[in-house]
Structures are given as C-alpha cells and as structure tokens.
Design an enzyme around this catalytic site. Structure first.
Site, PDB file in Angstrom:
ATOM      1  CE  LYS A 126      -6.383  18.400  38.371  1.00  0.00           C
ATOM      2  NZ  LYS A 126      -6.099  18.724  37.605  1.00  0.00           N
ATOM      3  CG  ASP A 166      -3.793  16.347  38.445  1.00  0.00           C
ATOM      4  OD1 ASP A 166      -3.276  17.045  37.863  1.00  0.00           O
ATOM      5  OD2 ASP A 166      -3.366  16.041  39.185  1.00  0.00           O
TER       6      ASP A 166
HETATM    7  P1  NDP Z   1       3.320  12.914  37.820  1.00  0.00           P
HETATM    8  O1  NDP Z   1       2.142  11.273  38.628  1.00  0.00           O
HETATM    9  O2  NDP Z   1       3.716  12.366  36.563  1.00  0.00           O
HETATM   10  O3  NDP Z   1       4.357  12.915  38.978  1.00  0.00           O
HETATM   11  C1  NDP Z   1       4.311  13.081  40.143  1.00  0.00           C
HETATM   12  C2  NDP Z   1       5.783  13.017  40.912  1.00  0.00           C
HETATM   13  O4  NDP Z   1       5.565  13.647  42.131  1.00  0.00           O
HETATM   14  C3  NDP Z   1       5.987  12.019  41.028  1.00  0.00           C
HETATM   15  O5  NDP Z   1       7.523  12.350  41.375  1.00  0.00           O
HETATM   16  C4  NDP Z   1       5.451  11.715  42.824  1.00  0.00           C
HETATM   17  O6  NDP Z   1       6.136  10.674  43.589  1.00  0.00           O
HETATM   18  C5  NDP Z   1       5.434  12.977  43.665  1.00  0.00           C
HETATM   19  N1  NDP Z   1       4.409  13.058  44.421  1.00  0.00           N
HETATM   20  C6  NDP Z   1       3.057  13.346  44.194  1.00  0.00           C
HETATM   21  N2  NDP Z   1       2.181  13.101  45.189  1.00  0.00           N
HETATM   22  C7  NDP Z   1       3.111  13.497  46.359  1.00  0.00           C
HETATM   23  C8  NDP Z   1       3.347  13.307  47.401  1.00  0.00           C
HETATM   24  N3  NDP Z   1       2.119  13.557  48.513  1.00  0.00           N
HETATM   25  N4  NDP Z   1       4.161  13.496  48.020  1.00  0.00           N
HETATM   26  C9  NDP Z   1       5.823  14.139  47.504  1.00  0.00           C
HETATM   27  N5  NDP Z   1       5.683  13.254  45.774  1.00  0.00           N
HETATM   28  C10 NDP Z   1       4.160  13.230  45.508  1.00  0.00           C
HETATM   29  O7  NDP Z   1       2.224  13.608  38.161  1.00  0.00           O
HETATM   30  P2  NDP Z   1       2.519  14.832  37.334  1.00  0.00           P
HETATM   31  O8  NDP Z   1       3.549  15.166  36.744  1.00  0.00           O
HETATM   32  O9  NDP Z   1       1.629  15.397  35.926  1.00  0.00           O
HETATM   33  O10 NDP Z   1       1.967  16.182  38.485  1.00  0.00           O
HETATM   34  C11 NDP Z   1       3.141  16.893  39.120  1.00  0.00           C
HETATM   35  C12 NDP Z   1       1.564  18.276  39.819  1.00  0.00           C
HETATM   36  O11 NDP Z   1       1.171  18.865  38.352  1.00  0.00           O
HETATM   37  C13 NDP Z   1       0.319  18.087  40.216  1.00  0.00           C
HETATM   38  O12 NDP Z   1       0.334  19.302  41.339  1.00  0.00           O
HETATM   39  C14 NDP Z   1      -0.707  17.915  38.893  1.00  0.00           C
HETATM   40  O13 NDP Z   1      -1.913  18.914  39.315  1.00  0.00           O
HETATM   41  C15 NDP Z   1       0.656  19.542  38.263  1.00  0.00           C
HETATM   42  N6  NDP Z   1       0.483  19.657  36.943  1.00  0.00           N
HETATM   43  C16 NDP Z   1       0.112  18.526  36.268  1.00  0.00           C
HETATM   44  C17 NDP Z   1      -0.423  19.114  34.641  1.00  0.00           C
HETATM   45  C18 NDP Z   1      -0.239  17.758  33.872  1.00  0.00           C
HETATM   46  O14 NDP Z   1      -0.566  18.425  32.734  1.00  0.00           O
HETATM   47  N7  NDP Z   1      -0.265  16.447  34.345  1.00  0.00           N
HETATM   48  C19 NDP Z   1      -0.975  20.274  34.580  1.00  0.00           C
HETATM   49  C20 NDP Z   1      -0.650  20.937  35.532  1.00  0.00           C
HETATM   50  C21 NDP Z   1      -0.508  20.941  37.006  1.00  0.00           C
HETATM   51  P3  NDP Z   1       5.228   9.433  43.319  1.00  0.00           P
HETATM   52  O15 NDP Z   1       6.043   8.830  42.403  1.00  0.00           O
HETATM   53  O16 NDP Z   1       6.749   9.082  44.919  1.00  0.00           O
HETATM   54  O17 NDP Z   1       4.336   9.405  44.013  1.00  0.00           O
HETATM   55  O1  2IT Z   2      -3.905  20.720  36.194  1.00  0.00           O
HETATM   56  C1  2IT Z   2      -4.176  20.383  35.250  1.00  0.00           C
HETATM   57  O2  2IT Z   2      -4.395  21.717  34.967  1.00  0.00           O
HETATM   58  C2  2IT Z   2      -4.206  19.743  34.652  1.00  0.00           C
HETATM   59  N1  2IT Z   2      -3.615  17.967  35.409  1.00  0.00           N
HETATM   60  C3  2IT Z   2      -4.590  19.406  33.038  1.00  0.00           C
HETATM   61  C4  2IT Z   2      -5.786  19.373  32.833  1.00  0.00           C
HETATM   62  C5  2IT Z   2      -5.954  18.926  31.451  1.00  0.00           C
HETATM   63  O3  2IT Z   2      -6.906  19.092  30.649  1.00  0.00           O
HETATM   64  O4  2IT Z   2      -5.272  19.164  30.253  1.00  0.00           O
END
Ligand code: NDP
Ligand code: 2IT
Length: 444
Positions: A126, A166
């Site tokens: 990461k 992420d």
């Molecule tokens: P994005 O940046 O696309 O979206 C994040 C969302 O969460 C936004 O709506 C954001 O609001 C909100 N958010 C972020 N930080 C905070 C906080 N501290 N408090 C409240 N709201 C918050 O990220 P992703 O959708 O990619 O990721 C979301 C979650 O999923 C994370 O935990 C990530 O690690 C996990 N994840 C992502 C994967 C991926 O493929 N993208 C895979 C597996 C897990 P704002 O815009 O106001 O910050």
């Molecule tokens: O938390 C996760 O699994 C991710 N942000 C996706 C990682 C990846 O390599 O696609």
C-alpha cells in the site's frame, strides 16, 4: 514463544509505537487465528508471527510540487512493501490529509490476507501521501502526481510492485501517474492497475469493489435464504466503492436510502434510483462537488456532519473510511433491525463494533468483502501480460466466481456449528496460503 495474544501485541506495540490503526488490524488477525496457531505449532516454531507483522520494505520520500500560484509545496510519499511471499506487492495508493505510516501499514497488512483470499498470485502493499486533493485544480493534481511518480518509479515494476487507486486516487490520478512512469522509463508496462480502457485498463475494474461487496453480501444472505429484493440499504461514502455498490444494490432490487461524504449524509426515503445515482456520479466524478448538492437538487433530507447509521435499515455497506462505525452505532443498527453488515471500506468498524456485529448478525469483513477490487486488478495484470482484453461479461463472471470462492473459504475455516464466523474464516484462509509460502521459501 508468545503465551497470549496480549503478550504478542505488547511486542507489536513496543516495536511500532503510535501506529494505532496498525495495532488494531494486527490484533484482529492474530486473535482470530490464535487457536488455529496453537493447533499448528510449526508456524510458531518458525516464528511466522514476528515475520508477518514486519514489512519487507518501507519507503518514504519527499514530494515537492508547484501549485497554481507558483508556490512550492512539500508532502510526504510512502510505499509499504509488506509481503511478497505469494506474488509481487499489490495494493492501492491513498491521497488524503490523514495519511501517515500507521494507516498505510494497517492497509498494507490487511492487503496481504485480502490478496491471498482472491486466489490470485499477489503480495501485499500500500502507499500514498498526506497530500489533500480537496479543492486542488486539475493542473495541481497532475503536478503532484508527476512529482510523486518521479520517485516512486524506481521502486515499482510489473513483476515487483503494482500500485492502484484508493481514497483520493481514481482514474484521473492513475492516468497522470502512468504517463509520468512511461515518460521516465520509456516503457509501456502494466505497472499500475485501474488504467483507462484505451490504454491497458480492464473493463469492470471501476465497478469491481462495489459490485464484489454486493456479490459477497448476496452469498452471505443466501446462507439464510434471503436476498436484496426490497431490502433497505444504507451506504456511506459517495466515491468509487459507494457508487458501484449502490448501482449493484439497485440492480438487485434493493432500496438505497443513504450516501455520504465527510461533510454529511443524504437520506432519500424513496430510495436513490438509477437516474439519481447517475446525477451523483456526475457530481462526484466530473464536477467534484459535495453530496449536500444532491439533497438540494432532489429535495431530500441532508444530515449535516452526520453519518448514516441512525437510519433504520436491513443491510449496511460502509464505503468511506476506517473506524467510521463505533460500538454505539453498531448497537443502534442492530436494534433498528439491521441483519447484514458488509465492509466495502477497509476496517470501517472499530474493534468493538466489528465484534458485536460478528456475534449478532451476518458480518462480512473488508478483507473478504471488498477483495473484488484488487481481484479485478489481478485480472487486469493477466490481460496486460497476455496483451488481450476480456469482455465486461467475462470479467464480471470471473469477479462473481472469485467472490463466491472467497465466501466458501470463509465458510470452510469459519464454520462454528450453524454459525459462520467470517472474521475467523477470512483470516485463517488468508494466513495459511501466505504462511505456507513463507515456510517454503525459508528464512528470508
Ligand atoms: P474515494 O476517494 O473514491 O471515495 C471516498 C469516499 O469516502 C468519499 O465520499 C469521501 O468523502 C469519504 N471519506 C473519505 N475519508 C473520509 C473520512 N475521513 N471521513 C468521512 N468520509 C470520508 O475512495 P474509494 O471509494 O476508492 O474508497 C473508499 C473505501 O474503500 C476506503 O476505505 C478504501 O480503502 C476502500 N477500498 C477501495 C478499493 C478501490 O478499489 N477503490 C478497494 C477496496 C477497498 P470526501 O470526498 O468528503 O472526503
Ligand atoms: O484496498 C484495496 O484493495 C484497494 N484499494 C485496491 C487495490 C488494488 O491493487 O486494486
């Protein structure tokens, strides 16, 4: 040899002071595999525990970049190359003001077991930066990404370490990072995943985490002869994972009552339908606005500064960030009739909340439930190596199969009478493959 989880945690905490999220993630894994380890002493005799909590390599670096006023800004960049026993390091990059070493170590540690569960050959990594993308112009984002890659490029490679997105890193950022990597190295390689569809990306990668979480929930519900039809669903976040979790819930006949961002929650009693969801996608992915604007446009409730967990629901899918649900939220959700908690985000439940859910209702831990994203990243790597592209249907079918397989692994190692302990199942399954590979490869 450690006599208890607490004794081992004393060692971890003393060695990694102040890294609270990392301690939390390690404690969850070690406590749930502790009994298994007592029955399988060879892991302990080979000191797999101390080895598996120590990253193979941690890289930190300065990222200097110019803003639109010409001022030079400095952020810190990180890449945690945690474990490469079963494949090259693989995991996302997070750009968020809260990013620090402890948060990235928790995420990289989780990634080891998640990637193992996918059945694909990927190690755990990461990275990211404390850079805050909020309010930055497109030009500033590009300037930051180029500077970040100017250092990161020497540490990654399509057979070494393959970053992806992420929080704060989506298609736009991956594009700028890839462009800079290619410019510096003069090589067009599958060194990042989540790439654009015309330059090496995979169909369904944007959808994969959200879709995968809902496929996993379907499997859990199925064990109770239930499904998504007419279920009231709470989703937090409104980014990549939240958007596609919502899309799949709607397709399966569920009713999405909420989405949120860090400023507040929208509560739509009629349910967010496809038309409203595409409005939200445009708001977040193109206009880069706030979720409050959705409440104004569609005249629905806006809960300023609040999370969705007070709203009555059947199923909850947190898709924002770590520790967004505490024990009080968990009690409220259960009291209000929630039957299924699926972690779209990484560690969105604090330890007490996770334990409560795991005891009382269907609980899908993140390393199992949100593994669809990295799984399709793995499929993107395969397509890049073969220089071919699979159709959406092919990738979606493989994703569905992988999520079913992960569910089966949880059942195999988590069955306890007629109950399935998904935390235990996911951790034991994820651990065995990695630990066995470490044993095979000797003292490295
Ligand atoms: P994005 O940046 O696309 O979206 C994040 C969302 O969460 C936004 O709506 C954001 O609001 C909100 N958010 C972020 N930080 C905070 C906080 N501290 N408090 C409240 N709201 C918050 O990220 P992703 O959708 O990619 O990721 C979301 C979650 O999923 C994370 O935990 C990530 O690690 C996990 N994840 C992502 C994967 C991926 O493929 N993208 C895979 C597996 C897990 P704002 O815009 O106001 O910050
Ligand atoms: O938390 C996760 O699994 C991710 N942000 C996706 C990682 C990846 O390599 O696609």
């Amino acid at each position: 040899m450690y006599k208890s989880v607490d004794q081992f945690m004393d060692y971890v905490i003393a060695k990694n002071p102040g890294e609270n999220e990392f301690h939390q993630a390690v404690r969850e894994v070690i406590s749930s595999i502790w009994n298994f380890l007592q029955d399988n002493q060879h892991y302990l005799h080979n000191n797999i525990l101390e080895r598996i909590v120590e990253p193979e390599r941690v890289i930190t670096f300065r990222v200097s970049w110019r803003d639109d006023q010409g001022k030079i800004n400095v952020n810190r960049g990180f890449r945690i190359q945690f474990n490469s026993a079963i494949g090259p390091y693989k995991g996302g990059l997070r750009f968020h003001s809260s990013v620090n070493l402890g948060i990235l170590k928790f995420l990289a540690f989780e990634q080891i077991f998640k990637n193992s569960l996918t059945t694909l050959p990927m190690g755990g990594g990461k990275g990211g930066s404390d850079f805050d993308p909020k309010g930055k112009s497109d030009n500033e984002i590009m300037s930051f990404c180029q500077s970040f890659m100017s250092e990161l490029y020497r540490h990654i490679g399509s057979n070494t370490d393959i970053p992806a997105g992420d929080i704060g890193v989506g298609g736009r950022e991956i594009g700028y990072l890839f462009g800079q990597y290619k410019k510096i190295t003069n090589r067009f390689l599958g060194v990042l995943t989540g790439k654009g569809i015309n330059w090496g990306g995979s169909l369904i990668r944007p959808e994969a985490t959200g879709y995968g979480a809902v496929y996993f929930a379907q499997e859990m519900l199925n064990t109770k002869k239930l499904n998504f039809s007419n279920k009231k669903v709470l989703i937090s976040g409104s980014g990549n994972v939240a958007q596609y979790a919502a899309e799949k819930v709607i397709q399966l006949g569920g009713k999405v009552l909420s989405m949120s961002d860090s400023s507040g929650t929208v509560y739509d009693k009629d349910g967010i339908d496809n038309k409203k969801l595409s409005w939200i996608m445009n708001l977040k992915n193109v206009k880069r606005g706030r979720i409050k604007e959705f409440a104004q446009e569609y005249n629905v409730d806006y809960l300023e500064g609040e999370k969705p967990w007070g709203i009555k629901c059947d199923i909850a899918i947190p898709c924002a960030t770590q520790n967004e649900i505490d024990e009080d939220d968990a009690s409220t959700l259960i009291k209000n009739g929630c039957i299924c908690m699926v972690e779209g985000a990484n560690m969105p439940n604090n330890s007490d909340a996770a334990e409560l859910f795991n005891d009382k209702i269907l609980f899908g831990p993140g390393k199992a439930a949100n593994a669809g994203g990295v799984a399709v990243s793995g499929l993107e790597m395969s397509q890049n190596s073969m220089r071919i592209n699979w159709s959406s249907q092919e990738v979606d079918a493989k994703l569905n199969d992988i999520m079913k397989n992960i569910h089966n692994q949880c059942v195999e190692h988590g069955r306890n009478g007629d109950r399935i302990d998904y935390i235990q199942g996911a951790n034991i399954s994820g651990f065995i493959k990695v630990a066995d590979a470490m044993l095979d490869q000797g003292c490295v």
